[in-house]
Design a protein around this motif. Structure first.
Motif, PDB file in Angstrom:
ATOM      1  N   PRO A 136      30.067  33.217  37.464  1.00 54.93           N
ATOM      2  CA  PRO A 136      30.272  32.977  38.899  1.00 54.93           C
ATOM      3  C   PRO A 136      31.568  32.216  39.210  1.00 54.93           C
ATOM      4  CG  PRO A 136      28.514  31.585  38.041  1.00 54.93           C
ATOM      5  CD  PRO A 136      28.854  32.564  36.957  1.00 54.93           C
ATOM      6  N   GLU A 137      32.136  31.557  38.204  1.00 55.34           N
ATOM      7  CA  GLU A 137      33.403  30.858  38.438  1.00 55.34           C
ATOM      8  C   GLU A 137      34.540  31.840  38.685  1.00 55.34           C
ATOM      9  OE1 GLU A 137      36.383  27.617  36.240  1.00 55.34           O
ATOM     10  OE2 GLU A 137      34.362  27.971  35.461  1.00 55.34           O
ATOM     11  N   PHE A 138      34.399  33.058  38.150  1.00 57.54           N
ATOM     12  CA  PHE A 138      35.436  34.076  38.290  1.00 57.54           C
ATOM     13  C   PHE A 138      34.809  35.360  38.835  1.00 57.54           C
ATOM     14  CE2 PHE A 138      36.572  31.365  34.638  1.00 57.54           C
ATOM     15  CZ  PHE A 138      37.734  30.799  35.137  1.00 57.54           C
ATOM     16  N   PRO A 139      34.447  35.382  40.116  1.00 58.61           N
ATOM     17  CA  PRO A 139      33.825  36.589  40.681  1.00 58.61           C
ATOM     18  C   PRO A 139      34.797  37.756  40.670  1.00 58.61           C
ATOM     19  CG  PRO A 139      34.412  35.039  42.426  1.00 58.61           C
ATOM     20  CD  PRO A 139      34.633  34.323  41.127  1.00 58.61           C
ATOM     21  N   SER A 140      34.251  38.941  40.506  1.00 58.00           N
ATOM     22  CA  SER A 140      35.090  40.128  40.443  1.00 58.00           C
ATOM     23  C   SER A 140      35.646  40.460  41.818  1.00 58.00           C
ATOM     24  CB  SER A 140      34.297  41.316  39.896  1.00 58.00           C
ATOM     25  OG  SER A 140      33.171  41.569  40.715  1.00 58.00           O
ATOM     26  N   ASP A 141      36.853  40.958  41.823  1.00 55.32           N
ATOM     27  CA  ASP A 141      37.511  41.392  43.045  1.00 55.32           C
ATOM     28  C   ASP A 141      37.034  42.803  43.383  1.00 55.32           C
ATOM     29  OD1 ASP A 141      39.918  42.799  44.502  1.00 55.32           O
ATOM     30  OD2 ASP A 141      40.193  40.634  44.767  1.00 55.32           O
ATOM     31  N   PRO A 142      36.834  43.108  44.671  1.00 57.31           N
ATOM     32  CA  PRO A 142      36.409  44.475  45.024  1.00 57.31           C
ATOM     33  C   PRO A 142      37.297  45.564  44.441  1.00 57.31           C
ATOM     34  CG  PRO A 142      36.240  43.037  46.937  1.00 57.31           C
ATOM     35  CD  PRO A 142      36.902  42.228  45.846  1.00 57.31           C
ATOM     36  N   SER A 143      38.591  45.279  44.307  1.00 56.04           N
ATOM     37  CA  SER A 143      39.497  46.290  43.751  1.00 56.04           C
ATOM     38  C   SER A 143      39.202  46.570  42.281  1.00 56.04           C
ATOM     39  CB  SER A 143      40.957  45.826  43.904  1.00 56.04           C
ATOM     40  OG  SER A 143      41.192  44.645  43.149  1.00 56.04           O
ATOM     41  N   GLU A 144      38.565  45.600  41.595  1.00 51.55           N
ATOM     42  CA  GLU A 144      38.244  45.797  40.178  1.00 51.55           C
ATOM     43  C   GLU A 144      37.126  46.807  39.975  1.00 51.55           C
ATOM     44  OE1 GLU A 144      38.348  42.205  37.490  1.00 51.55           O
ATOM     45  OE2 GLU A 144      38.178  41.198  39.418  1.00 51.55           O
ATOM     46  N   VAL A 145      36.218  46.889  40.952  1.00 56.07           N
ATOM     47  CA  VAL A 145      35.060  47.770  40.796  1.00 56.07           C
ATOM     48  C   VAL A 145      35.207  49.083  41.547  1.00 56.07           C
ATOM     49  CG1 VAL A 145      33.534  45.815  40.436  1.00 56.07           C
ATOM     50  CG2 VAL A 145      33.820  46.705  42.744  1.00 56.07           C
ATOM     51  N   GLU A 146      36.190  49.154  42.449  1.00 54.10           N
ATOM     52  CA  GLU A 146      36.315  50.336  43.297  1.00 54.10           C
ATOM     53  C   GLU A 146      36.510  51.607  42.483  1.00 54.10           C
ATOM     54  OE1 GLU A 146      38.776  51.779  47.283  1.00 54.10           O
ATOM     55  OE2 GLU A 146      39.444  50.023  46.144  1.00 54.10           O
ATOM     56  N   PHE A 147      37.340  51.527  41.428  1.00 56.80           N
ATOM     57  CA  PHE A 147      37.628  52.703  40.621  1.00 56.80           C
ATOM     58  C   PHE A 147      37.128  52.516  39.178  1.00 56.80           C
ATOM     59  CE2 PHE A 147      40.713  52.839  44.046  1.00 56.80           C
ATOM     60  CZ  PHE A 147      40.669  54.170  44.439  1.00 56.80           C
ATOM     61  N   LEU A 148      36.015  51.780  39.042  1.00 57.42           N
ATOM     62  CA  LEU A 148      35.528  51.440  37.708  1.00 57.42           C
ATOM     63  C   LEU A 148      35.209  52.693  36.883  1.00 57.42           C
ATOM     64  CD1 LEU A 148      34.958  48.795  36.185  1.00 57.42           C
ATOM     65  CD2 LEU A 148      32.558  49.060  36.804  1.00 57.42           C
ATOM     66  N   ARG A 149      34.677  53.725  37.530  1.00 58.51           N
ATOM     67  CA  ARG A 149      34.305  54.936  36.789  1.00 58.51           C
ATOM     68  C   ARG A 149      35.518  55.602  36.146  1.00 58.51           C
ATOM     69  NH1 ARG A 149      31.073  55.177  41.380  1.00 58.51           N
ATOM     70  NH2 ARG A 149      28.819  55.098  40.969  1.00 58.51           N
ATOM     71  N   LEU A 150      36.682  55.428  36.757  1.00 60.14           N
ATOM     72  CA  LEU A 150      37.875  56.040  36.180  1.00 60.14           C
ATOM     73  C   LEU A 150      38.189  55.447  34.809  1.00 60.14           C
ATOM     74  CD1 LEU A 150      40.367  56.443  39.178  1.00 60.14           C
ATOM     75  CD2 LEU A 150      39.127  58.223  37.947  1.00 60.14           C
ATOM     76  N   ARG A 151      37.850  54.180  34.588  1.00 61.98           N
ATOM     77  CA  ARG A 151      38.121  53.549  33.300  1.00 61.98           C
ATOM     78  C   ARG A 151      37.291  54.194  32.192  1.00 61.98           C
ATOM     79  NH1 ARG A 151      38.709  47.108  33.440  1.00 61.98           N
ATOM     80  NH2 ARG A 151      39.875  47.671  31.583  1.00 61.98           N
ATOM     81  N   ASN A 152      36.130  54.716  32.568  1.00 62.65           N
ATOM     82  CA  ASN A 152      35.255  55.359  31.577  1.00 62.65           C
ATOM     83  C   ASN A 152      35.556  56.837  31.378  1.00 62.65           C
ATOM     84  OD1 ASN A 152      33.637  52.995  31.181  1.00 62.65           O
ATOM     85  ND2 ASN A 152      32.588  53.426  33.107  1.00 62.65           N
ATOM     86  N   LEU A 153      36.344  57.414  32.276  1.00 65.39           N
ATOM     87  CA  LEU A 153      36.509  58.860  32.260  1.00 65.39           C
ATOM     88  C   LEU A 153      37.062  59.403  30.944  1.00 65.39           C
ATOM     89  CD1 LEU A 153      36.065  61.386  33.860  1.00 65.39           C
ATOM     90  CD2 LEU A 153      38.273  61.043  34.990  1.00 65.39           C
ATOM     91  N   PRO A 154      38.074  58.788  30.306  1.00 63.63           N
ATOM     92  CA  PRO A 154      38.538  59.341  29.025  1.00 63.63           C
ATOM     93  C   PRO A 154      37.450  59.393  27.955  1.00 63.63           C
ATOM     94  CG  PRO A 154      40.185  57.856  29.915  1.00 63.63           C
ATOM     95  CD  PRO A 154      38.960  57.700  30.771  1.00 63.63           C
TER      96      PRO A 154
END
Length: 455
Positions: A136-154
């Motif tokens: 909780p000290e470092f909450p994720s930024d919305p931009s980090e999760v917006e395209f999260l699926r793309l990181r898994n695509l390869p």
């Protein structure tokens, strides 16, 4: 005829140093590799490495979250050119072992459609249950999760054409969606437990001229980078109480100032500088050595002189350093997170603490520093566990040889299909049958060795 094997990893050898060296030394294998020029890799005896060149980072995309995927595609295209070059030179791999998450394997089957691909499925990025939402000290930024699926695509793309898939731990395998998880073998690549072993005579020279040995009270912490993902902030915040309660304890911290994962500090140049500024006046810096990155032999000596070793992490990829610390016979205080709990049984092969609570970390380290018999008992158990469950000769090599045998028998030329439900019908299959049989043959001898003196 030798089996032609190609490793595809930007930081070759990455996880596969021992495996590549062992196979290259055999007459029944011909081994090549492709890596990224200038990456943090090293040479492996008997393995010729072909490199693709560096390329600039693409910035200022209309959608920031797509930049990572753009890099993966560009890396795949760069690797494709090298694949074409080795094909032109006459090399046709029977098996390719690739870490697809980087993108290098994206166009592999355009060049070698008959190659049997074994995909190393290291991590599947998720919105919940891993590093992204843990602290909780470092909450994720919305931009980090917006395209999260793309990181898994390869990785998903690679699985579609894989003859087999492998993950080093059950937790990492279980991150993947069920349709992919059913085709993943859990085989850890293994560590060299014969070379990484306790040494009562180990010595660690410090820049001050002092030399630490097993008779000293030494607290150790190791991470590739000193960053919150490996709970460096929690460890540093635990140190004032540890130093106050254990006035003879000396702390050795190994790792670079570079933050390899997660956020950078908002003001300071590194998390080390940020934490030292936060804790100014509460730490005795004369009793701490920030060693930076060390030669491997020196790093092993750090583990061998350790009285208590702290391995703390968010739910993320399990580090080799934990397994190497176990093999070295360290008494370990680990984080109570799923990947660590797979290797450390609390109060048996180590002690677990809340990785976000410095007071809990401090209390457990202090208790172990004050109890030498308990440290000796935990170190023996950790060493035995590493020998039985994570040894390269016992687990890694037999497991991968079994994978090779199965993909070559299952897939004919041009037929590439996933190996669904390997290791039985369980939703969490263990290591391969060959590895399990080999383990059983040696376990009795290893258990007889549990009385080895560590201190």
């Amino acid at each position: 005829m030798a089996l032609r094997l190609l490793f595809l990893h930007p930081n070759f050898p990455g996880q596969f140093g021992q495996l590549a060296a062992a196979l290259a030394a055999r007459p029944d294998f011909e081994v090549l590799a492709i890596g990224h020029r200038g990456a943090d890799g090293r040479m492996v005896p008997g393995v010729k490495v072909h490199y693709y060149d560096a390329f600039p980072w693409v910035e200022h995309s209309a959608f920031a979250g797509t930049e990572q995927f753009t890099q993966q595609v560009r890396r795949g295209r760069a690797a494709r050119q090298v694949l074409q070059d080795i094909k032109h030179d006459g090399f046709r791999p029977d098996i390719v072992i690739a870490h697809p998450g980087w993108g290098d394997a994206m166009f592999l089957h355009d060049i070698f459609p008959d190659a049997r691909l074994i995909s190393f499925m290291e991590f599947y990025y998720k919105r919940t249950g891993t590093d992204l939402d843990f602290d909780p000290e470092f909450p994720s930024d919305p931009s980090e999760v917006e395209f999260l699926r793309l990181r898994n695509l390869p990785s998903v793309m690679a699985y579609e054409v894989s003859a087999a898939a492998v993950s080093p731990t059950h937790w990492q395998a279980n991150l993947f969606p069920p349709a992919i998880r059913s085709g993943i073998s859990v085989v850890h690549e293994g560590i060299d437990t014969s070379g990484i072993r306790p040494d009562p005579a180990a010595r660690l020279p410090l820049p001050s001229g002092r030399v630490l040995g097993r008779g000293d009270e030494v607290l150790t912490y190791v991470s590739r980078g000193l960053e919150p993902l490996r709970c460096f902030h929690s460890f540093m915040r635990a140190l004032p109480e540890i130093q106050q309660r254990r006035p003879n304890a000396f702390t050795v911290i190994v790792g670079s100032d570079k933050a390899h994962y997660g956020k950078r500090p908002p003001v300071a140049a590194s998390w080390r500088e940020a934490l030292l500024a936060e804790l100014k006046g509460s730490l005795d810096l004369s009793r701490i050595w920030f060693a930076g990155r060390l030669p491997y032999a020196d790093y092993l000596d750090v583990l061998r002189v350790s009285s208590v070793h702290a391995y703390l992490t968010y739910p993320f990829v399990l580090s080799w350093s934990l397994l190497e610390a176990m093999s070295a016979g360290c008494a370990i205080v680990g984080s109570r997170t799923a990947p660590v709990e797979e290797a450390i049984l609390d109060e048996v092969t180590g002690v677990l603490a809340d990785p976000l609570q410095p007071s809990d970390i401090a209390a457990r380290i202090i208790a172990l520093l004050s109890d030498q018999p308990r440290r000796r008992e935990l170190g023996r158990a950790a060493r035995q566990h590493a020998e039985i469950h994570y040894d390269f000769q016992l687990i890694g090599l037999p497991g991968y040889l079994d994978l090779f045998d199965r993909v070559m028998k299952r897939c004919g030329p041009g037929i590439v299909e996933p190996l669904h439900v390997v290791g039985g019908e369980s939703s969490t299959p263990g290591p391969s049958i060959a590895a399990e049989n080999h383990r059983e043959r040696r376990t009795e001898n290893l258990e007889a060795d549990v009385g080895r003196t560590l201190e």
